[in-house]
Design a protein around this motif. Structure first.
Motif, PDB file in Angstrom:
ATOM      1  N   ILE A  11       0.844  -1.190   0.000  1.00 59.90           N
ATOM      2  CA  ILE A  11       0.000   0.000   0.000  1.00 59.90           C
ATOM      3  C   ILE A  11       0.884   1.246   0.000  1.00 59.90           C
ATOM      4  N   ALA A  12       0.696   2.114  -0.979  1.00 53.92           N
ATOM      5  CA  ALA A  12       1.433   3.375  -1.071  1.00 53.92           C
ATOM      6  C   ALA A  12       0.785   4.416  -0.167  1.00 53.92           C
ATOM      7  N   PHE A  13       1.601   5.153   0.565  1.00 53.73           N
ATOM      8  CA  PHE A  13       1.168   6.305   1.349  1.00 53.73           C
ATOM      9  C   PHE A  13       1.869   7.508   0.723  1.00 53.73           C
ATOM     10  N   LEU A  14       1.122   8.342   0.020  1.00 52.99           N
ATOM     11  CA  LEU A  14       1.699   9.469  -0.701  1.00 52.99           C
ATOM     12  C   LEU A  14       1.539  10.746   0.107  1.00 52.99           C
ATOM     13  N   VAL A  15       2.676  11.404   0.384  1.00 54.99           N
ATOM     14  CA  VAL A  15       2.688  12.638   1.170  1.00 54.99           C
ATOM     15  C   VAL A  15       3.619  13.651   0.529  1.00 54.99           C
ATOM     16  N   SER A  16       3.447  14.920   0.917  1.00 54.48           N
ATOM     17  CA  SER A  16       4.382  15.967   0.509  1.00 54.48           C
ATOM     18  C   SER A  16       5.563  15.930   1.475  1.00 54.48           C
ATOM     19  N   THR A  17       6.371  16.938   1.462  1.00 51.72           N
ATOM     20  CA  THR A  17       7.550  16.965   2.321  1.00 51.72           C
ATOM     21  C   THR A  17       7.256  17.446   3.728  1.00 51.72           C
ATOM     22  N   GLU A  18       6.108  18.120   3.934  1.00 44.95           N
ATOM     23  CA  GLU A  18       5.789  18.613   5.275  1.00 44.95           C
ATOM     24  C   GLU A  18       4.294  18.844   5.422  1.00 44.95           C
ATOM     25  N   GLY A  19       3.888  19.013   6.682  1.00 48.12           N
ATOM     26  CA  GLY A  19       2.497  19.345   6.957  1.00 48.12           C
ATOM     27  C   GLY A  19       1.554  18.167   6.958  1.00 48.12           C
ATOM     28  N   ILE A  20       2.084  16.954   7.057  1.00 50.56           N
ATOM     29  CA  ILE A  20       1.247  15.768   7.095  1.00 50.56           C
ATOM     30  C   ILE A  20       0.649  15.639   8.491  1.00 50.56           C
ATOM     31  N   THR A  44       7.299  13.485  -2.750  1.00 49.62           N
ATOM     32  CA  THR A  44       7.726  14.214  -3.945  1.00 49.62           C
ATOM     33  C   THR A  44       9.234  14.417  -3.966  1.00 49.62           C
ATOM     34  N   GLU A  45       9.897  14.167  -2.841  1.00 47.05           N
ATOM     35  CA  GLU A  45      11.350  14.311  -2.735  1.00 47.05           C
ATOM     36  C   GLU A  45      11.908  13.210  -1.852  1.00 47.05           C
ATOM     37  N   THR A  46      13.209  12.949  -1.980  1.00 46.48           N
ATOM     38  CA  THR A  46      13.877  11.969  -1.124  1.00 46.48           C
ATOM     39  C   THR A  46      14.124  12.565   0.261  1.00 46.48           C
ATOM     40  N   GLY A  47      14.562  11.734   1.190  1.00 45.92           N
ATOM     41  CA  GLY A  47      14.924  12.220   2.525  1.00 45.92           C
ATOM     42  C   GLY A  47      13.855  11.898   3.542  1.00 45.92           C
ATOM     43  N   GLU A  48      13.508  12.902   4.339  1.00 46.73           N
ATOM     44  CA  GLU A  48      12.506  12.735   5.382  1.00 46.73           C
ATOM     45  C   GLU A  48      11.379  13.732   5.183  1.00 46.73           C
ATOM     46  N   VAL A  49      10.217  13.362   5.691  1.00 46.94           N
ATOM     47  CA  VAL A  49       9.064  14.260   5.657  1.00 46.94           C
ATOM     48  C   VAL A  49       8.707  14.638   7.083  1.00 46.94           C
ATOM     49  N   GLN A  50       8.154  15.832   7.240  1.00 48.67           N
ATOM     50  CA  GLN A  50       7.800  16.364   8.563  1.00 48.67           C
ATOM     51  C   GLN A  50       6.304  16.242   8.793  1.00 48.67           C
ATOM     52  N   ALA A  51       5.954  15.492   9.831  1.00 49.21           N
ATOM     53  CA  ALA A  51       4.545  15.372  10.213  1.00 49.21           C
ATOM     54  C   ALA A  51       4.224  16.398  11.295  1.00 49.21           C
ATOM     55  N   PHE A  52       2.935  16.625  11.490  1.00 49.73           N
ATOM     56  CA  PHE A  52       2.452  17.575  12.485  1.00 49.73           C
ATOM     57  C   PHE A  52       1.310  16.961  13.277  1.00 49.73           C
ATOM     58  N   ASP A  59       6.747  14.065  14.481  1.00 49.36           N
ATOM     59  CA  ASP A  59       7.870  13.232  14.056  1.00 49.36           C
ATOM     60  C   ASP A  59       8.218  13.442  12.593  1.00 49.36           C
ATOM     61  N   THR A  60       9.403  12.970  12.235  1.00 53.28           N
ATOM     62  CA  THR A  60       9.791  12.903  10.828  1.00 53.28           C
ATOM     63  C   THR A  60       9.797  11.438  10.419  1.00 53.28           C
ATOM     64  N   PHE A  61       9.612  11.202   9.130  1.00 48.84           N
ATOM     65  CA  PHE A  61       9.548   9.845   8.606  1.00 48.84           C
ATOM     66  C   PHE A  61      10.398   9.758   7.342  1.00 48.84           C
ATOM     67  N   ALA A  62      11.138   8.662   7.210  1.00 50.55           N
ATOM     68  CA  ALA A  62      12.000   8.445   6.050  1.00 50.55           C
ATOM     69  C   ALA A  62      11.163   8.056   4.841  1.00 50.55           C
ATOM     70  N   VAL A  63      11.460   8.687   3.723  1.00 53.48           N
ATOM     71  CA  VAL A  63      10.792   8.398   2.458  1.00 53.48           C
ATOM     72  C   VAL A  63      11.369   7.098   1.891  1.00 53.48           C
ATOM     73  N   ASP A  64      10.495   6.189   1.483  1.00 54.23           N
ATOM     74  CA  ASP A  64      10.938   4.941   0.862  1.00 54.23           C
ATOM     75  C   ASP A  64      11.212   5.123  -0.629  1.00 54.23           C
ATOM     76  N   LYS A  65      10.340   5.859  -1.301  1.00 55.26           N
ATOM     77  CA  LYS A  65      10.485   6.068  -2.745  1.00 55.26           C
ATOM     78  C   LYS A  65       9.896   7.423  -3.123  1.00 55.26           C
ATOM     79  N   VAL A  66      10.403   7.960  -4.214  1.00 53.37           N
ATOM     80  CA  VAL A  66       9.875   9.203  -4.769  1.00 53.37           C
ATOM     81  C   VAL A  66       8.795   8.831  -5.786  1.00 53.37           C
ATOM     82  N   VAL A  67       7.726   9.584  -5.803  1.00 53.82           N
ATOM     83  CA  VAL A  67       6.585   9.261  -6.647  1.00 53.82           C
ATOM     84  C   VAL A  67       6.979   9.159  -8.124  1.00 53.82           C
ATOM     85  N   ASP A  68       7.991   9.895  -8.562  1.00 52.64           N
ATOM     86  CA  ASP A  68       8.455   9.815  -9.952  1.00 52.64           C
ATOM     87  C   ASP A  68       9.071   8.457 -10.296  1.00 52.64           C
TER      88      ASP A  68
END
Length: 183
Positions: A11-20, A44-52, A59-68
């Motif tokens: 199951i894919a969980f698609l998020v932006s880089t912040e504001g989740i 949309t980018e590699t690295g980590e995303v910032q949740a709120f 917390d921050t979460f590591a990106v597994d794959k970029v949507v591209d």
């Protein structure tokens, strides 16, 4: 605890880089794992995303794959967590919007909560559909040809929508039920 088994699914969980909205990411993520599925964090980018937690950094979460780098065929279902900044940022990403359009069009289960239906509006996939969201999106959904309702969870074909974190138990239940029905 999971009512449905989704063993062997991805199951894919698609998020932006912040504001989740963190609860809207982690709640369904844990439900998928408990039911035997494999969640994958796309962004949309590699690295980590910032949740709120609403307006406070969480917390921050590591990106597994970029949507591209992925295709609809790689996944059995899609979850779009909410958070106003997350939904707003995702709808400005051409690759994210294209992925969502193709995913919904594939007929595979797509679960969207809170502010994330903005991405559905941008992808032009709400026309003729019945859905819910955070209340402030109702005019956008109606203007895009959808029917907005104020219910904790709405299932319309392959689309599951909910309004807010309080709706997560129903959202998770319906997401897992749709994924479990896969061929």
């Amino acid at each position: 605890m999971a009512e449905q088994s989704v063993s062997g699914t991805t199951i894919a969980f698609l998020v932006s880089t912040e504001g989740i909205e963190q609860a809207e990411l982690t709640g369904p993520w844990e439900a998928v794992k408990e039911a035997g599925g494999t969640p994958v964090l796309l962004s949309t980018e590699t690295g980590e995303v910032q949740a709120f937690n609403h307006l406070d950094k969480a917390d921050t979460f590591a990106v597994d794959k970029v949507v591209d780098e992925v295709s609809v065929e790689d996944f059995d279902g899609l979850v779009l967590p909410g958070g106003a900044p997350n939904g707003d940022l995702l709808r400005t990403s051409e690759s994210a919007v294209s992925f969502v359009r193709d995913f919904v069009g594939s007929g595979k289960p797509t679960a969207v909560i809170c502010h994330a239906p903005w991405v559905l509006v941008e992808a032009d996939v709400v026309r003729g559909r019945r859905l819910t969201s955070w209340p402030s999106l109702q005019t956008d959904i109606r203007n895009a040809g959808g029917t907005w309702v104020d219910e904790e969870v709405v299932v319309d074909g392959n689309l599951v929508t909910s309004r807010q974190p309080d709706d997560l138990p129903a959202f998770n239940r319906e997401l897992l039920a749709l994924v479990a029905q896969r061929p």
